[in-house]
Design an enzyme around this catalytic site. Structure first.
Site, short mmCIF file in Angstrom:
data_model
loop_
_atom_site.label_atom_id
_atom_site.label_comp_id
_atom_site.label_asym_id
_atom_site.label_seq_id
_atom_site.Cartn_x
_atom_site.Cartn_y
_atom_site.Cartn_z
N HIS A 5 -11.16 33.02 -16.85
CA HIS A 5 -9.89 33.05 -16.10
C HIS A 5 -9.41 31.65 -15.74
CE1 HIS A 5 -11.60 32.47 -11.97
NE2 HIS A 5 -12.62 33.18 -12.42
N ASP A 39 -15.67 27.57 -11.14
CA ASP A 39 -15.05 28.89 -11.12
C ASP A 39 -13.53 28.78 -11.23
OD1 ASP A 39 -14.67 31.62 -10.84
OD2 ASP A 39 -14.92 31.61 -8.67
N GLU A 53 -7.54 36.41 -11.86
CA GLU A 53 -8.80 37.11 -11.65
C GLU A 53 -9.20 37.12 -10.19
OE1 GLU A 53 -13.13 37.50 -11.04
OE2 GLU A 53 -11.91 35.73 -10.66
N GLU A 54 -8.93 36.01 -9.48
CA GLU A 54 -9.50 35.84 -8.14
C GLU A 54 -8.93 36.81 -7.11
OE1 GLU A 54 -12.06 34.39 -7.57
OE2 GLU A 54 -12.30 32.61 -8.81
N ASP A 83 -17.80 33.62 -16.74
CA ASP A 83 -17.25 33.43 -15.39
C ASP A 83 -18.38 33.25 -14.39
OD1 ASP A 83 -15.60 33.23 -13.22
OD2 ASP A 83 -15.15 35.37 -13.09
N HIS A 138 -16.33 29.13 -4.43
CA HIS A 138 -15.17 29.38 -3.59
C HIS A 138 -15.08 28.43 -2.40
CE1 HIS A 138 -14.73 33.88 -5.00
NE2 HIS A 138 -14.66 33.00 -5.99
#
Length: 463
Positions: A272, A284, A318-319, A346, A416
């Site tokens: 992504h 990520d 995606e997130e 991912d 994140h």
């Protein structure tokens, strides 16, 4: 050590003049390890574009860059599919413990959270470590701020792993609101305590009460838990001012190498393109983006054209919505019976360890044979369970799903967070990941046999 020496020998073979006789897998690995293209591209994505939250100008700059780069790499076809995405802007965020002692808290609003009133919310805290514990509190939740305190461990499984705790982050706010809570906070889902909050998306049921939500650091979570264990009343104050706007435009970016014999049969690979709005999304999933792009570049550079078509997909959103993966499966639903495999990456940019596989009987054995040449870089381990959030919607069509597995030992240290930056990715690890992805994609697309499809009774995404 033996495998590392073999890997070095593989890289040395072109200097001896034998590259033309080398099998495709070896040629691909040689080429992947021979230059720094993957890392250079990740540096561009991180340093010159930055974080890429859905609906942001940065994400669409990344779309433009990826499309132009794939064209320059000589892909047979490059295009974009329009995908409307949610637009959520973080805004002001702060918090503090106000009782039994005053103490500032470091936090990040959870993605898609509602806002507090401008003056914020102050409330007494009730703690739970699971949804069952929360439900058992019953009326004690009403008017309170729910605090989910669930530490996770490196490589933890079950209740000590990321999957269990991430369900609290995603669905816990729904349960808390139904019980009358005024807000929810959760211990960040990280594996080290660096006073670093980890964001992530949360969910709402539009037909039920909704409350704002944030992630706090492990250190602040520990402080609150100690106060509660001592029998004291804990009160916190939260100011969370995100803004949700109307959906905005975005795109999946797609590129193909057409198959020489069966061009209508497709092997998909992808990651992504979007990221959270903290750090720069290097692990990520910038790493997954450049690894996916490298398959196209390497195969075109080497003049390798498989029997079937290879299609690289850089998914959007995606997130905080998964709309890129859902759109792909819907848009190409009529061709899903000709999708022979889908590989997703991912899980960061550390060295490859192998692949996970979800397929019919015998699929694991086929992938194990195809992965054998990757033993020279210790990336030939094949396990049950493949796919991911973006390729998952293809499961209902029976498409065999694979996941390229990097070493995730330290992945959740910075997942994140503001610390998800380029310096956390090793260039050699990234090159090995690129080689592993390209070898598997080419091998699946060029094989005489295809993977057995996921049986009907295993196509439910929850199985």
């Amino acid at each position: 050590m033996r495998r590392r020496i073999l890997a070095l020998l593989v890289v040395a073979i072109p200097a001896l003049g034998f590259a033309a006789e080398a099998p495709p897998a070896q040629r691909i690995l040689d080429a992947a390890l021979a230059d720094s293209t993957a890392y250079d591209r990740l540096a561009h994505l991180c340093d010159r574009i930055g974080h890429r939250l859905s609906g942001s100008p940065q994400l669409e700059r990344a779309v433009t860059w990826a499309e132009a780069t794939l064209k320059a790499d000589g892909a047979d076809r490059v295009w974009k599919d329009d995908v409307p995405v949610p637009v959520w802007i973080r805004g002001e965020e702060r918090g503090r413990i106000v009782a039994p002692v005053e103490h500032p808290m470091k936090l990040l609003t959870l993605g898609m959270s509602l806002a507090t009133p401008p003056e914020g919310i102050t409330g007494e805290v009730v703690m739970a470590a699971s949804l069952d514990e929360l439900r058992a509190l019953g009326e004690k939740v009403r008017g309170k701020i729910v605090f989910f305190n669930r530490p996770i461990e490196r490589n933890g499984e079950g209740e000590r792993g990321y999957g269990f705790a991430s369900n609290l982050r995603y669905a816990g706010v729904i349960e808390a609101a139904q019980l009358g809570a005024v807000a929810m906070i959760i211990r960040s889902l990280g594996t080290v305590d660096y006073h670093l909050p980890h964001t992530g998306t949360t969910a709402y049921d539009e037909t039920k009460p909704r409350v704002p939500a944030a992630a706090i650091t492990a250190e602040d979570a520990g402080r609150i838990a100690r106060f509660l264990a001592a029998g004291e009343t804990v009160r916190v104050h939260l100011v969370l001012r995100p803004e949700r706007r109307a959906d905005g435009p975005s795109h999946n970016v797609l590129a193909e190498i057409r198959g020489r014999e069966k061009p209508d049969e497709v092997v998909v690979l992808g990651g992504h393109l979007d990221s959270w709005d903290v750090g720069c999304g290097a692990q990520d999933n910038g790493a997954g983006v450049v690894v996916t792009m490298e398959t196209i570049r390497l195969l075109k550079k080497l003049g390798l054209r498989p029997r079937r078509t290879i299609r690289a997909v850089l998914f959007t959103n995606e997130e905080n919505g998964g709309r890129g993966g859902k759109d792909y499966a819907t848009r190409y639903a009529a061709a899903m019976d000709r999708h022979v495999a889908a590989i997703e990456i991912d899980s960061g940019g550390a060295r490859p360890t192998g692949f996970g596989v979800s397929a019919g009987t015998g699929g694991l054995e086929i992938v194990s044979r195809l992965a054998a040449p990757l033993a020279v870089i210790d990336a030939d381990t094949v396990k049950e369970g493949g796919g991911g959030a973006d390729t998952g919607p293809m499961r209902k069509h029976g498409v065999p799903l694979l996941g390229l597995r990097p070493d995730t030992t330290r992945y959740f240290d910075i997942h994140h967070t503001e610390a998800d930056t380029l310096d956390k990715v090793d260039p050699h690890d990234l090159a090995m990941l690129s080689g592993a992805m390209a070898v598997m994609a080419f091998s699946l697309a060029d094989a005489e046999e295809t993977l057995p499809r996921i049986p009907e009774d295993r196509r439910d995404s929850r199985r």
